[in-house]
Write a protein that holds these residues in place. Structure first.
Motif, PDB file in Angstrom:
ATOM      1  N   MET A  10      57.724  -4.969 -55.112  1.00 38.51           N
ATOM      2  CA  MET A  10      57.241  -6.320 -54.503  1.00 38.51           C
ATOM      3  C   MET A  10      56.260  -6.076 -53.181  1.00 38.51           C
ATOM      4  SD  MET A  10      60.381  -8.743 -55.310  1.00 38.51           S
ATOM      5  CE  MET A  10      59.598 -10.263 -54.762  1.00 38.51           C
ATOM      6  N   LEU A  11      56.822  -5.330 -52.455  1.00 37.48           N
ATOM      7  CA  LEU A  11      56.104  -4.878 -51.155  1.00 37.48           C
ATOM      8  C   LEU A  11      54.909  -4.406 -51.632  1.00 37.48           C
ATOM      9  CD1 LEU A  11      56.044  -4.872 -48.161  1.00 37.48           C
ATOM     10  CD2 LEU A  11      57.377  -2.919 -48.135  1.00 37.48           C
ATOM     11  N   ALA A  12      54.740  -3.305 -52.388  1.00 41.16           N
ATOM     12  CA  ALA A  12      53.351  -2.643 -52.802  1.00 41.16           C
ATOM     13  C   ALA A  12      52.512  -3.584 -53.433  1.00 41.16           C
ATOM     14  CB  ALA A  12      53.946  -1.414 -53.686  1.00 41.16           C
ATOM     15  N   GLU A  13      52.996  -4.459 -54.410  1.00 40.95           N
ATOM     16  CA  GLU A  13      52.274  -5.357 -54.852  1.00 40.95           C
ATOM     17  C   GLU A  13      51.609  -6.517 -53.924  1.00 40.95           C
ATOM     18  OE1 GLU A  13      52.508  -8.578 -58.405  1.00 40.95           O
ATOM     19  OE2 GLU A  13      53.611  -6.872 -58.761  1.00 40.95           O
ATOM     20  N   ARG A  14      52.333  -6.894 -53.060  1.00 39.53           N
ATOM     21  CA  ARG A  14      51.926  -7.769 -51.743  1.00 39.53           C
ATOM     22  C   ARG A  14      50.885  -7.147 -51.222  1.00 39.53           C
ATOM     23  NH1 ARG A  14      56.340 -11.801 -49.386  1.00 39.53           N
ATOM     24  NH2 ARG A  14      54.360 -12.722 -48.790  1.00 39.53           N
ATOM     25  N   LYS A  15      51.117  -5.851 -50.549  1.00 44.76           N
ATOM     26  CA  LYS A  15      50.092  -5.091 -49.905  1.00 44.76           C
ATOM     27  C   LYS A  15      48.726  -4.945 -50.643  1.00 44.76           C
ATOM     28  CE  LYS A  15      52.926  -2.110 -46.927  1.00 44.76           C
ATOM     29  NZ  LYS A  15      53.340  -0.701 -46.673  1.00 44.76           N
ATOM     30  N   GLU A  16      48.991  -4.749 -52.076  1.00 43.18           N
ATOM     31  CA  GLU A  16      47.725  -4.577 -52.806  1.00 43.18           C
ATOM     32  C   GLU A  16      47.074  -5.741 -52.875  1.00 43.18           C
ATOM     33  OE1 GLU A  16      47.059  -3.679 -57.507  1.00 43.18           O
ATOM     34  OE2 GLU A  16      48.563  -2.284 -56.615  1.00 43.18           O
ATOM     35  N   THR A  17      47.741  -6.848 -53.167  1.00 44.90           N
ATOM     36  CA  THR A  17      46.901  -7.943 -53.340  1.00 44.90           C
ATOM     37  C   THR A  17      46.409  -8.620 -52.041  1.00 44.90           C
ATOM     38  OG1 THR A  17      48.514  -8.699 -54.792  1.00 44.90           O
ATOM     39  CG2 THR A  17      47.364 -10.500 -53.701  1.00 44.90           C
ATOM     40  N   TYR A  18      47.018  -8.215 -50.840  1.00 43.83           N
ATOM     41  CA  TYR A  18      46.386  -8.473 -49.682  1.00 43.83           C
ATOM     42  C   TYR A  18      45.165  -7.614 -49.389  1.00 43.83           C
ATOM     43  CZ  TYR A  18      45.465  -8.604 -44.332  1.00 43.83           C
ATOM     44  OH  TYR A  18      45.037  -8.812 -43.460  1.00 43.83           O
ATOM     45  N   GLU A  19      45.185  -6.498 -49.785  1.00 47.59           N
ATOM     46  CA  GLU A  19      43.828  -5.507 -49.478  1.00 47.59           C
ATOM     47  C   GLU A  19      42.602  -6.058 -50.414  1.00 47.59           C
ATOM     48  OE1 GLU A  19      43.179  -2.992 -47.411  1.00 47.59           O
ATOM     49  OE2 GLU A  19      45.113  -3.590 -46.412  1.00 47.59           O
ATOM     50  N   LYS A  20      43.001  -6.187 -51.467  1.00 52.22           N
ATOM     51  CA  LYS A  20      42.075  -6.965 -52.502  1.00 52.22           C
ATOM     52  C   LYS A  20      41.242  -8.353 -51.873  1.00 52.22           C
ATOM     53  CE  LYS A  20      43.569  -5.284 -56.840  1.00 52.22           C
ATOM     54  NZ  LYS A  20      44.255  -5.632 -58.061  1.00 52.22           N
ATOM     55  N   LEU A  21      42.241  -9.372 -51.261  1.00 50.63           N
ATOM     56  CA  LEU A  21      41.789 -10.461 -51.162  1.00 50.63           C
ATOM     57  C   LEU A  21      41.622 -10.821 -49.594  1.00 50.63           C
ATOM     58  CD1 LEU A  21      43.761 -12.501 -53.597  1.00 50.63           C
ATOM     59  CD2 LEU A  21      41.551 -11.609 -53.820  1.00 50.63           C
ATOM     60  N   LYS A  22      41.794  -9.930 -48.406  1.00 53.43           N
ATOM     61  CA  LYS A  22      41.907 -10.162 -47.086  1.00 53.43           C
ATOM     62  C   LYS A  22      40.682 -10.711 -46.710  1.00 53.43           C
ATOM     63  CE  LYS A  22      40.840  -5.327 -45.767  1.00 53.43           C
ATOM     64  NZ  LYS A  22      41.415  -4.318 -45.211  1.00 53.43           N
ATOM     65  N   ASP A  23      39.507 -10.698 -47.498  1.00 53.68           N
ATOM     66  CA  ASP A  23      38.168 -11.063 -46.946  1.00 53.68           C
ATOM     67  C   ASP A  23      38.090 -12.749 -47.389  1.00 53.68           C
ATOM     68  OD1 ASP A  23      37.502  -8.773 -45.796  1.00 53.68           O
ATOM     69  OD2 ASP A  23      36.259  -8.020 -47.532  1.00 53.68           O
ATOM     70  N   ASN A  24      38.976 -13.206 -48.463  1.00 52.19           N
ATOM     71  CA  ASN A  24      39.071 -14.435 -48.859  1.00 52.19           C
ATOM     72  C   ASN A  24      40.395 -14.951 -48.438  1.00 52.19           C
ATOM     73  OD1 ASN A  24      38.685 -16.968 -50.177  1.00 52.19           O
ATOM     74  ND2 ASN A  24      37.711 -15.970 -52.067  1.00 52.19           N
TER      75      ASN A  24
END
Length: 79
Positions: free
Chosen positions: A34-48
């Motif tokens: 879950m932590l890895a998935e949340r980090k990945e999502t954050y990296e993809k969408l941190k600009d938006n």
């Protein structure tokens, strides 16, 4: 008023010990996934940030389909 503390010691059977080890291993696995998935999502969408805030968070139930052995432990432990 003095503080009191209680210590409890358990002596599980071999079967109970195996179940506890399995449960803690599954909990650690789900937490890391879950932590890895949340980090990945954050990296993809941190600009938006608006899209990031609308993103649904993963749940342990999501991983039970992919990893059948997670069904062997208590679901509340995984939550």
């Amino acid at each position: 008023m003095a503080n009191k503390a209680y210590k409890f010691r358990i002596y599980p059977t071999k079967e109970q010990e195996d179940f506890l080890v399995k449960t803690f291993g599954c909990v650690r696995f789900v937490y890391n996934k879950m932590l890895a998935e949340r980090k990945e999502t954050y990296e993809k969408l941190k600009d938006n940030m608006t899209l990031l805030k609308k993103q649904k968070l993963p749940t342990p139930a999501k991983y039970k389909k992919e990893f059948e052995w997670l069904k062997e432990v208590d679901s509340l432990a995984l939550a």
